[in-house]
Design a protein around this motif. Structure first.
Motif, short mmCIF file in Angstrom:
data_model
loop_
_atom_site.label_atom_id
_atom_site.label_comp_id
_atom_site.label_asym_id
_atom_site.label_seq_id
_atom_site.Cartn_x
_atom_site.Cartn_y
_atom_site.Cartn_z
N SER A 103 7.74 -37.57 -19.29
CA SER A 103 6.41 -37.02 -18.99
C SER A 103 5.56 -38.09 -18.33
CB SER A 103 5.75 -36.52 -20.27
OG SER A 103 4.50 -35.92 -19.98
N SER A 115 3.12 -34.29 -15.19
CA SER A 115 4.30 -33.68 -14.58
C SER A 115 5.56 -34.22 -15.25
CB SER A 115 4.34 -33.95 -13.08
OG SER A 115 4.32 -35.34 -12.82
N ASN A 116 6.62 -33.45 -15.15
CA ASN A 116 7.91 -33.85 -15.72
C ASN A 116 8.75 -34.55 -14.67
OD1 ASN A 116 7.42 -32.78 -18.28
ND2 ASN A 116 8.02 -30.72 -17.63
N THR A 136 9.16 -37.78 -9.87
CA THR A 136 8.34 -36.58 -9.94
C THR A 136 7.29 -36.66 -8.83
OG1 THR A 136 6.99 -35.19 -11.40
CG2 THR A 136 6.62 -37.56 -11.53
N THR A 138 3.09 -36.19 -7.99
CA THR A 138 1.84 -36.30 -8.74
C THR A 138 0.65 -36.15 -7.79
OG1 THR A 138 0.66 -37.68 -10.33
CG2 THR A 138 1.83 -38.83 -8.58
#
Length: 525
Positions: A103, A115-116, A136, A138
């Motif tokens: 995470s 976000s994952n 990820t 962002t």
């Protein structure tokens, strides 16, 4: 045909790694059965667990993660817009981290987004700590990056990836420690420069005069020197295993991933033209003693472009490594490239090799290739010239006697025009007034650490793996090598500020920032 070629490639990778991995999995299975009884009877206390019984599968209350590096990309062809890439070493025995998700919290002046970040691991299964890369997307204009776990967060440092590369071909050199083989560096740096490559070299420790020589080459634009830090947990409320002694070969895969991630920023955009290129066009992952002479074209970039034209869908190309020996010059003033080439002798065996990748199709890698790349093309010729075991003119060369190998005439092509051009460049550098004689006169004239490190590596892995010697197939690591210190040769060592985040479950994070060179640590891994 592409599917047939892909099948052959997969079969090849399985073949070259089956011996290496078979014993790791056999050992892992045996340790699982041995340790299942002792796990429940252990009392967990904060602090480092001294692993005297090699209890590699013991599950701990918290998964400790060392964040090697984090990069932010406003644009990246393979990672997407406003991407974050995390290069980590993770305790893989306390939790199954295959395809684990982390995470991530990204913030700018107006937004905060959680976000994952799915991950993929690179490495052999027998090491407690495993290299992993997670990514990820962002917020734009990222100002603050945090890792989150069950409602708790820790802020971590990040860097913006490079917008450009010194040259289109970057050669990432695996971490050097107690480095003294300046002759191999001279061979690598001049060959790479001749063919249009730029070396990105990671250093943990290096003889001080050798470091000063490297710094001169960095000023001349031949190389980039980067820190390779030991992993440390500054504080923890839960038990942990020491990471450096329980990760594969100094986390060499993590250094390769870091180098890759540095050059993945989208560098070019022209309106109305579909030109999207990452900072480097090609990235090679070599050791210092892996030397590549292109076979057909005068520069690496043209050679690689020609290889990719055979199959434009390939993610990487794979070069085998042929073992070689050569006679080392003892002094900088005696280093002569024609003499070095004349002394080169080849073995008949081509061993596990290295890859050159397109960074827009590659997000992580292992030491030899990525475990997740199923679309690599094998290059039949040339092979990398692997000069792992140089010969001393006046030394005992005990290392060569212990690990015997037959050598014959040179079996790779080195063109005379290139030999002459490289020698001219060496003479130009040697006559450069900025390279003071005080530096070159202090360079080692004989091997000291190389035989010690080789003996340690031989006992811990090489002997059992390749020479039918007794020994176990544990995590390939030689962090316990005993390295004597000397008065006449000192080392420059990497260091940094180390930080640990708060106690978090399941992941507790550790990281370093503000790296620097130290002359007070000594010659150690």
């Amino acid at each position: 045909m592409p599917s047939l070629r892909r099948s052959r490639t997969i079969l090849y990778f399985l073949t070259v790694t089956c011996f290496y991995c078979q014993f790791f999995w056999m050992y892992k299975k045996s340790r699982l059965s041995e340790n299942s009884v002792s796990e429940s009877s252990m009392t967990f206390k904060a602090g480092m667990i001294v692993d005297t019984t090699n209890v590699t599968v013991l599950k701990l209350p918290v998964v400790h993660v060392f964040l090697v590096s984090a990069y932010y990309y406003p644009t990246s062809k393979s990672l997407g817009p406003n991407a974050v890439a995390l290069n980590m070493v993770v305790d893989s025995k306390s939790l199954n981290i295959d395809n684990a998700t982390y995470s991530v919290v990204g913030s700018n002046s107006t937004h905060r987004v959680i976000s994952n970040a799915p991950s993929q691991v690179e490495g052999v299964p027998n090491c407690r700590y495993t290299t992993a890369m997670a990514s990820t997307n962002t917020v734009s204009n990222l100002a603050k990056l945090e890792m989150e776990s069950n409602g708790m967060t820790v802020e971590i440092p990040f860097k913006i990836a490079r917008y450009s590369a010194p040259r289109p071909v970057i050669i990432c050199i695996s971490p050097q420690f107690v480095a003294e083989q300046w002759q191999i560096f001279m061979m690598q740096v001049h060959v790479s420069h001749r063919f249009g490559g730029h070396l990105h070299i990671y250093l943990t420790s290096i003889i001080d005069s050798y470091f000063e020589l490297m710094k001169k080459y960095e000023l001349l634009g031949f190389i980039t020197i980067d820190y390779w830090l030991r992993m440390k947990f500054s504080k923890t409320e839960t038990p942990f295993f020491e990471p450096n002694g329980n990760v594969e070969w100094r986390n060499q895969a993590g250094a390769q991933i870091d180098c890759l991630l540095q050059y993945k920023l989208l560098c070019c955009f022209i309106i109305f033209v579909s030109l999207f290129e990452e900072a480097a066009e090609y990235i090679a992952f070599f050791d210092m003693d892996d030397i590549l002479f292109p076979k057909t074209y005068p520069r690496y970039i043209e050679e690689f472009q020609a290889e990719w034209s055979v199959d434009p869908t390939s993610n990487s190309i794979y070069y085998g490594r042929r073992e070689h020996e050569f006679v080392k010059a003892e002094k900088f003033s005696e280093f002569n490239f024609p003499d070095l080439v004349a002394s080169l002798r080849s073995s008949s065996t081509v061993k596990r090799g290295k890859v050159v990748v397109r960074p827009d199709r590659y997000n992580s890698t292992w030491i030899h290739y990525s475990w997740h790349d199923l679309n690599s093309r094998i290059i039949a010729s040339p092979n990398l010239i692997h000069v792992q075991r140089p010969t001393q003119k006046h030394g005992d060369n005990k290392m060569l006697i212990k690990w015997k190998m037959e050598f014959g005439p040179l079996n790779e092509t080195i063109k005379s025009v290139d030999i002459a051009a490289i020698q001219r460049e060496i003479e130009k550098i040697r006559n450069d007034s900025t390279i003071h004689p005080d530096i070159t006169s202090r360079l080692p004239t004989s091997d000291f650490y190389l035989p010690i490190v080789f003996e340690c590596y031989y006992k811990s892995f090489y002997g059992a793996a390749f020479d039918n010697q007794p020994g176990g197939f544990l995590c390939p690591n030689a962090d316990s090598c005993v390295l004597p210190q000397r008065e006449n040769f000192k080392c420059i060592h990497s260091d940094a500020e180390y930080h640990s985040g708060p106690h978090m479950v399941p992941f507790t994070f550790h990281y370093a920032k503000k790296p620097f060179w130290s002359s007070s640590i000594g010659c150690y891994q």
